[in-house]
Scaffold this motif. Structure first.
Motif, PDB file in Angstrom:
ATOM      1  N   PRO A 378       0.781  -1.243   0.000  1.00 20.50           N
ATOM      2  CA  PRO A 378       0.000   0.000   0.000  1.00 20.50           C
ATOM      3  C   PRO A 378       0.815   1.298   0.000  1.00 20.50           C
ATOM      4  O   PRO A 378       0.219   2.363   0.110  1.00 20.50           O
ATOM      5  N   HIS A 379       2.144   1.211  -0.093  1.00 15.75           N
ATOM      6  CA  HIS A 379       2.916   2.455  -0.201  1.00 15.75           C
ATOM      7  C   HIS A 379       2.577   3.155  -1.520  1.00 15.75           C
ATOM      8  O   HIS A 379       2.200   2.514  -2.490  1.00 15.75           O
ATOM      9  N   ARG A 380       2.796   4.446  -1.555  1.00 15.54           N
ATOM     10  CA  ARG A 380       2.397   5.242  -2.726  1.00 15.54           C
ATOM     11  C   ARG A 380       3.334   5.095  -3.913  1.00 15.54           C
ATOM     12  O   ARG A 380       2.979   5.435  -5.043  1.00 15.54           O
ATOM     13  N   ASP A 381       4.548   4.583  -3.678  1.00 16.61           N
ATOM     14  CA  ASP A 381       5.652   4.776  -4.631  1.00 16.61           C
ATOM     15  C   ASP A 381       5.349   4.420  -6.090  1.00 16.61           C
ATOM     16  O   ASP A 381       5.649   5.189  -6.990  1.00 16.61           O
ATOM     17  N   LEU A 382       4.762   3.253  -6.327  1.00 18.09           N
ATOM     18  CA  LEU A 382       4.539   2.842  -7.725  1.00 18.09           C
ATOM     19  C   LEU A 382       3.604   3.825  -8.428  1.00 18.09           C
ATOM     20  O   LEU A 382       3.807   4.183  -9.592  1.00 18.09           O
ATOM     21  N   TYR A 383       2.573   4.286  -7.702  1.00 18.48           N
ATOM     22  CA  TYR A 383       1.650   5.257  -8.297  1.00 18.48           C
ATOM     23  C   TYR A 383       2.335   6.601  -8.517  1.00 18.48           C
ATOM     24  O   TYR A 383       2.117   7.270  -9.530  1.00 18.48           O
ATOM     25  N   SER A 384       3.187   7.005  -7.559  1.00 20.34           N
ATOM     26  CA  SER A 384       3.895   8.287  -7.709  1.00 20.34           C
ATOM     27  C   SER A 384       4.817   8.221  -8.927  1.00 20.34           C
ATOM     28  O   SER A 384       4.910   9.183  -9.696  1.00 20.34           O
ATOM     29  N   ILE A 385       5.480   7.086  -9.115  1.00 24.70           N
ATOM     30  CA  ILE A 385       6.363   6.921 -10.284  1.00 24.70           C
ATOM     31  C   ILE A 385       5.533   7.027 -11.566  1.00 24.70           C
ATOM     32  O   ILE A 385       5.921   7.708 -12.524  1.00 24.70           O
ATOM     33  N   ALA A 386       4.371   6.394 -11.572  1.00 19.27           N
ATOM     34  CA  ALA A 386       3.522   6.413 -12.767  1.00 19.27           C
ATOM     35  C   ALA A 386       3.077   7.844 -13.090  1.00 19.27           C
ATOM     36  O   ALA A 386       3.159   8.280 -14.244  1.00 19.27           O
ATOM     37  N   LEU A 387       2.622   8.585 -12.074  1.00 19.16           N
ATOM     38  CA  LEU A 387       2.160   9.963 -12.304  1.00 19.16           C
ATOM     39  C   LEU A 387       3.298  10.805 -12.866  1.00 19.16           C
ATOM     40  O   LEU A 387       3.118  11.606 -13.782  1.00 19.16           O
ATOM     41  N   HIS A 388       4.486  10.586 -12.342  1.00 18.05           N
ATOM     42  CA  HIS A 388       5.653  11.333 -12.818  1.00 18.05           C
ATOM     43  C   HIS A 388       5.958  10.960 -14.274  1.00 18.05           C
ATOM     44  O   HIS A 388       6.190  11.822 -15.115  1.00 18.05           O
ATOM     45  N   GLN A 389       5.924   9.663 -14.568  1.00 17.83           N
ATOM     46  CA  GLN A 389       6.202   9.230 -15.948  1.00 17.83           C
ATOM     47  C   GLN A 389       5.167   9.755 -16.935  1.00 17.83           C
ATOM     48  O   GLN A 389       5.475  10.019 -18.090  1.00 17.83           O
ATOM     49  N   LEU A 390       3.932   9.907 -16.462  1.00 20.24           N
ATOM     50  CA  LEU A 390       2.881  10.420 -17.347  1.00 20.24           C
ATOM     51  C   LEU A 390       2.953  11.946 -17.504  1.00 20.24           C
ATOM     52  O   LEU A 390       2.239  12.522 -18.311  1.00 20.24           O
TER      53      LEU A 390
END
Ligand SMILES: [Mg+2]
Length: 456
Positions: A378-390
């Motif tokens: 449930p950490h945010r990291d994967l989603y944060s990486i995705a938002l940054h990549q987008l």
């Protein structure tokens, strides 16, 4: 509030935390991590209609594809191997009600840790050693994932077993480039017979390290067979039916992606009956909405996306090797669905072409391999990486929707700052606590379109 001091008192820390919002989540870390938990602020839940839609970020297993069956099978297989209870007669297996909420949607480490703690009494040290050695040899000599190989080597060294893969018989076999599973079983037996080996298992953490290697070995063995085009054989072997795809798109996925990418235009009208069918399949309910009204709304939406296609990302706690095979299989099955949609041959060919490669469907593809096992959902990291990549900046996070089927996934979306978090639970995740979700759509992606007009 920006902190100027690097070191602050408890009272000040409290103040900072307070300024981060009204809702927080507490995330328990694996056993070997300090501290044992983290407290993380969650984005405020948003109410529709959204100001606009720039991006959709979505989980893979259970949201885009049906892969949970495979993961659950591999987890159960791990306990069976480590206990020597390979048949149902000796152990009934994982309990759907009690265990499923704890072994779906989190990191592999957490799933394995949970099961090994719960079923400790079944485990036997001889079976643990044997299954560990076989899994390690398989990963090194048949497996295809380099990261897994590195981890297995590290693990063997940790348990003082580095020499096993320098076995002469193995070296001869690898020279001829033809190691089979039968040979590995026989080598495992001879290693166990000829050597005085014991595993020093003093903490749950050590059981988990071994369990992870056994789990991945099984999972990758099945993926390899799917990749080799033997998916039907393995379906028959595991589930008694070769027509059942082990991996396929969840209901509504093909239509949803085609719509938000702006590929359907006015032809959305032809697809609505199929979308309703997929809604009913997913929710197990008859669609009760007004079809004319829905048609008008979706037509407007489809024309809007034709001019403003949105960005899409896959965000998965699976490692990259797995995600690539799963998605390749997903689009393969998806292509066969397209003729059902009653589209013009031009659009049908266009979609067929787009669904020839999952990379045409997603602008970002974030997997566990982009982060560390200890920072997965449930950490945010994967989603944060995705938002940054987008290229989605914080000021437009309110124009992003996140889709997840699990408890930890929905928390990860909100922890990444996304206030429109949609849970699309299915049978296996029905026991999850989905309080983090802004909306729960039992009817999955079709419900988000039919009943909520995609929150626009
Ligand atoms: Mg999932």
């Amino acid at each position: 509030m920006i902190n100027q001091n690097k070191f602050i008192s408890k009272i000040e820390a409290n103040k900072f935390l307070n300024s981060q919002g009204d809702e927080f989540t507490i995330i328990n870390n694996p056993d070997y991590i300090h501290p044992s938990f983290e407290i993380v602020p969650l984005a405020l839940k948003l109410s529709p209609p959204l100001k606009g839609l720039r991006a959709v970020v979505m989980d893979m297993d259970g949201t885009i594809t049906t892969t949970e069956k495979l993961c659950i099978h591999s987890l159960e297989f791990m306990i069976r191997k480590m206990s020597g209870k390979l048949e149902k007669d000796s152990w009934i297996g994982i309990d759907e009600k009690i265990d499923f909420p704890n072994i779906i949607g989190n990191s592999t480490t957490k799933h394995v840790e949970y099961l090994l703690t719960r079923y400790t009494k079944l485990l036997s040290s001889d079976d643990i050693l044997k299954s560990f050695i076989y899994a390690a040899l398989w990963t090194l000599y048949i497996g295809k994932d380099e990261n897994r190989k590195a981890e297995v080597k590290l693990n063997l060294a940790n348990f003082g077993l580095s020499n096993i893969h320098k076995n002469e018989r193995l070296l001869r076999l690898t020279d001829s480039n033809s190691v089979t599973e039968t040979e590995l079983h026989s080598i495992t037996d001879s290693l166990l017979g000829g050597l005085e080996m014991t595993l020093n298992l003093s903490s749950i953490n050590e059981y988990v390290r071994i369990g992870i290697d056994i789990y991945y070995q099984r999972y990758h063995e099945i993926l390899k067979r799917i990749e080799d085009g033997k998916g039907n054989d393995i379906s028959r072997e595991l589930f008694g039916n070769s027509e059942n795809h082990l991996i396929e798109p969840m209901p509504g996925v093909v239509i949803f992606l085609s719509l938000v990418k702006g590929w359907l235009g006015e032809e959305i009208i032809n697809i609505i009956p199929q979308l309703i069918k997929e809604y009913e399949l997913k929710s197990n309910q008859i669609f009760a909405g007004n079809i004319d009204e829905v048609t008008n709304k979706l037509l407007t939406l489809s024309k809007y996306f034709q001019i403003n296609p949105i960005k899409t990302a896959i965000v998965t706690s699976s490692i990259s090797y797995e995600a690539k095979i799963v998605m390749a299989e997903m689009v393969k099955v998806a292509r066969n669905e397209i003729p059902k949609y009653n589209l013009s041959s031009e659009t049908e060919n266009f979609l067929h072409n787009k669904f020839s490669n999952y990379k045409n469907l997603f602008d970002a593809f974030v997997t566990a391999s982009d982060s560390s096992e200890i920072r997965l959902k449930p950490h945010r990291d994967l989603y944060s990486i995705a938002l940054h990549q987008l290229g989605i900046s914080k000021n437009i996070f309110d124009q992003v929707i996140g889709f997840e089927d699990s408890e930890s996934g929905t928390i990860a979306i909100r922890a990444a700052g996304i206030g429109m978090c949609i849970a699309v639970p299915f049978a296996e995740t029905s026991g999850h606590n989905l309080d983090a979700a802004t909306f729960i759509c039992e009817g999955g992606l079709p419900e988000a379109l039919l009943n909520y007009n995609l929150f626009l």
